[in-house]
Design a protein around this motif. Structure first.
Motif, PDB file in Angstrom:
ATOM      1  N   ASP A  25       0.838  -1.194   0.000  1.00 46.24           N
ATOM      2  CA  ASP A  25       0.000   0.000   0.000  1.00 46.24           C
ATOM      3  C   ASP A  25       0.879   1.253   0.000  1.00 46.24           C
ATOM      4  O   ASP A  25       1.991   1.237   0.513  1.00 46.24           O
ATOM      5  N   VAL A  26       0.352   2.318  -0.569  1.00 51.45           N
ATOM      6  CA  VAL A  26       1.080   3.586  -0.645  1.00 51.45           C
ATOM      7  C   VAL A  26       0.210   4.689  -0.061  1.00 51.45           C
ATOM      8  O   VAL A  26      -0.950   4.830  -0.443  1.00 51.45           O
ATOM      9  N   ALA A  27       0.757   5.452   0.879  1.00 48.74           N
ATOM     10  CA  ALA A  27       0.025   6.572   1.482  1.00 48.74           C
ATOM     11  C   ALA A  27       0.862   7.829   1.349  1.00 48.74           C
ATOM     12  O   ALA A  27       2.092   7.785   1.436  1.00 48.74           O
ATOM     13  N   GLY A  28       0.203   8.950   1.123  1.00 48.03           N
ATOM     14  CA  GLY A  28       0.917  10.216   1.029  1.00 48.03           C
ATOM     15  C   GLY A  28      -0.043  11.384   1.118  1.00 48.03           C
ATOM     16  O   GLY A  28      -1.261  11.217   1.034  1.00 48.03           O
ATOM     17  N   PRO A  29       0.496  12.584   1.301  1.00 44.71           N
ATOM     18  CA  PRO A  29      -0.359  13.771   1.405  1.00 44.71           C
ATOM     19  C   PRO A  29      -1.050  14.076   0.083  1.00 44.71           C
ATOM     20  O   PRO A  29      -0.499  13.846  -0.987  1.00 44.71           O
ATOM     21  N   TRP A  30      -2.269  14.601   0.199  1.00 39.51           N
ATOM     22  CA  TRP A  30      -3.066  14.959  -0.986  1.00 39.51           C
ATOM     23  C   TRP A  30      -3.815  16.243  -0.641  1.00 39.51           C
ATOM     24  O   TRP A  30      -4.967  16.220  -0.250  1.00 39.51           O
ATOM     25  N   GLY A  31      -3.121  17.334  -0.677  1.00 39.57           N
ATOM     26  CA  GLY A  31      -3.741  18.602  -0.299  1.00 39.57           C
ATOM     27  C   GLY A  31      -3.429  18.942   1.147  1.00 39.57           C
ATOM     28  O   GLY A  31      -2.600  18.317   1.793  1.00 39.57           O
ATOM     29  N   GLY A  32      -4.095  19.946   1.681  1.00 42.41           N
ATOM     30  CA  GLY A  32      -3.827  20.462   3.015  1.00 42.41           C
ATOM     31  C   GLY A  32      -3.832  19.422   4.113  1.00 42.41           C
ATOM     32  O   GLY A  32      -2.802  19.031   4.637  1.00 42.41           O
ATOM     33  N   GLU A  33      -4.986  18.939   4.491  1.00 42.12           N
ATOM     34  CA  GLU A  33      -5.101  17.957   5.566  1.00 42.12           C
ATOM     35  C   GLU A  33      -5.596  16.618   5.028  1.00 42.12           C
ATOM     36  O   GLU A  33      -6.093  15.786   5.775  1.00 42.12           O
ATOM     37  N   GLU A  34      -5.443  16.412   3.747  1.00 42.08           N
ATOM     38  CA  GLU A  34      -5.951  15.200   3.117  1.00 42.08           C
ATOM     39  C   GLU A  34      -4.809  14.263   2.760  1.00 42.08           C
ATOM     40  O   GLU A  34      -3.702  14.701   2.445  1.00 42.08           O
ATOM     41  N   PHE A  35      -5.110  12.967   2.806  1.00 42.87           N
ATOM     42  CA  PHE A  35      -4.153  11.946   2.426  1.00 42.87           C
ATOM     43  C   PHE A  35      -4.804  11.021   1.417  1.00 42.87           C
ATOM     44  O   PHE A  35      -6.013  10.831   1.429  1.00 42.87           O
ATOM     45  N   LEU A  36      -3.982  10.427   0.571  1.00 36.33           N
ATOM     46  CA  LEU A  36      -4.439   9.458  -0.413  1.00 36.33           C
ATOM     47  C   LEU A  36      -3.766   8.139  -0.071  1.00 36.33           C
ATOM     48  O   LEU A  36      -2.563   8.111   0.216  1.00 36.33           O
ATOM     49  N   VAL A  37      -4.530   7.064  -0.077  1.00 36.10           N
ATOM     50  CA  VAL A  37      -3.975   5.740   0.169  1.00 36.10           C
ATOM     51  C   VAL A  37      -4.337   4.861  -1.024  1.00 36.10           C
ATOM     52  O   VAL A  37      -5.513   4.705  -1.353  1.00 36.10           O
ATOM     53  N   LEU A  38      -3.328   4.316  -1.682  1.00 35.14           N
ATOM     54  CA  LEU A  38      -3.537   3.406  -2.808  1.00 35.14           C
ATOM     55  C   LEU A  38      -3.399   1.978  -2.303  1.00 35.14           C
ATOM     56  O   LEU A  38      -2.417   1.640  -1.633  1.00 35.14           O
ATOM     57  N   LEU A  39      -4.387   1.149  -2.615  1.00 39.44           N
ATOM     58  CA  LEU A  39      -4.429  -0.229  -2.139  1.00 39.44           C
ATOM     59  C   LEU A  39      -4.455  -1.169  -3.345  1.00 39.44           C
ATOM     60  O   LEU A  39      -5.529  -1.557  -3.813  1.00 39.44           O
ATOM     61  N   PRO A  40      -3.294  -1.538  -3.873  1.00 36.63           N
ATOM     62  CA  PRO A  40      -3.269  -2.390  -5.068  1.00 36.63           C
ATOM     63  C   PRO A  40      -3.927  -3.748  -4.815  1.00 36.63           C
ATOM     64  O   PRO A  40      -3.841  -4.295  -3.713  1.00 36.63           O
ATOM     65  N   ASP A  41      -4.570  -4.267  -5.836  1.00 37.18           N
ATOM     66  CA  ASP A  41      -5.200  -5.589  -5.782  1.00 37.18           C
ATOM     67  C   ASP A  41      -6.146  -5.744  -4.603  1.00 37.18           C
ATOM     68  O   ASP A  41      -6.164  -6.775  -3.930  1.00 37.18           O
ATOM     69  N   THR A  42      -6.929  -4.693  -4.333  1.00 42.10           N
ATOM     70  CA  THR A  42      -7.879  -4.710  -3.226  1.00 42.10           C
ATOM     71  C   THR A  42      -9.254  -4.339  -3.753  1.00 42.10           C
ATOM     72  O   THR A  42      -9.402  -3.321  -4.419  1.00 42.10           O
ATOM     73  N   ASP A  43     -10.244  -5.161  -3.482  1.00 45.59           N
ATOM     74  CA  ASP A  43     -11.598  -4.837  -3.915  1.00 45.59           C
ATOM     75  C   ASP A  43     -12.237  -3.848  -2.939  1.00 45.59           C
ATOM     76  O   ASP A  43     -11.644  -3.499  -1.912  1.00 45.59           O
ATOM     77  N   ALA A  44     -13.431  -3.391  -3.249  1.00 52.23           N
ATOM     78  CA  ALA A  44     -14.085  -2.367  -2.435  1.00 52.23           C
ATOM     79  C   ALA A  44     -14.307  -2.837  -1.000  1.00 52.23           C
ATOM     80  O   ALA A  44     -14.072  -2.094  -0.049  1.00 52.23           O
ATOM     81  N   GLY A  45     -14.729  -4.076  -0.814  1.00 51.09           N
ATOM     82  CA  GLY A  45     -14.969  -4.595   0.531  1.00 51.09           C
ATOM     83  C   GLY A  45     -13.690  -4.646   1.357  1.00 51.09           C
ATOM     84  O   GLY A  45     -13.684  -4.283   2.538  1.00 51.09           O
ATOM     85  N   GLY A  46     -12.603  -5.082   0.736  1.00 49.05           N
ATOM     86  CA  GLY A  46     -11.320  -5.122   1.429  1.00 49.05           C
ATOM     87  C   GLY A  46     -10.824  -3.728   1.769  1.00 49.05           C
ATOM     88  O   GLY A  46     -10.252  -3.497   2.832  1.00 49.05           O
ATOM     89  N   ALA A  47     -11.056  -2.777   0.849  1.00 47.46           N
ATOM     90  CA  ALA A  47     -10.644  -1.396   1.092  1.00 47.46           C
ATOM     91  C   ALA A  47     -11.420  -0.795   2.255  1.00 47.46           C
ATOM     92  O   ALA A  47     -10.847  -0.115   3.107  1.00 47.46           O
ATOM     93  N   VAL A  48     -12.713  -1.049   2.307  1.00 49.00           N
ATOM     94  CA  VAL A  48     -13.534  -0.529   3.406  1.00 49.00           C
ATOM     95  C   VAL A  48     -13.049  -1.102   4.738  1.00 49.00           C
ATOM     96  O   VAL A  48     -12.889  -0.372   5.718  1.00 49.00           O
ATOM     97  N   ALA A  49     -12.771  -2.397   4.780  1.00 46.43           N
ATOM     98  CA  ALA A  49     -12.299  -3.025   6.019  1.00 46.43           C
ATOM     99  C   ALA A  49     -10.950  -2.452   6.449  1.00 46.43           C
ATOM    100  O   ALA A  49     -10.743  -2.139   7.630  1.00 46.43           O
TER     101      ALA A  49
END
Length: 76
Positions: free
Chosen positions: A13-37
């Motif tokens: 997984d990759v996490a990094g800043p995305w704007g002021g107080e926002e972060f983006l997390v990329l979850l490769p090979d993860t479906d929506a249910g896995g991402a929510v969990a």
């Protein structure tokens, strides 16, 4: 945020800043249910780590998290 990500996210997984107080997390090979969990576990990890200056008051943190997937992503 960095401590919560390190304790919760996987090595791929990759996490990094995305704007002021926002972060983006990329979850490769993860479906929506896995991402929510995984994002729920991250939200809990953030809430479990109050922030503040040394010797000062500690303040609890909260997070608002959304999940998005590509339109053609398989629903596993």
């Amino acid at each position: 945020m960095a401590e919560a990500c390190s304790a919760t996210l996987r090595e791929v997984d990759v996490a990094g800043p995305w704007g002021g107080e926002e972060f983006l997390v990329l979850l490769p090979d993860t479906d929506a249910g896995g991402a929510v969990a995984l994002m729920e576990r991250l939200r809990e990890a953030i809430a479990a780590r109050p922030v503040g200056r040394d010797g000062g008051a500690r303040v609890a943190c909260t997070a608002s998290i959304g999940v998005a997937t590509p339109r053609d992503a398989p629903d596993r």
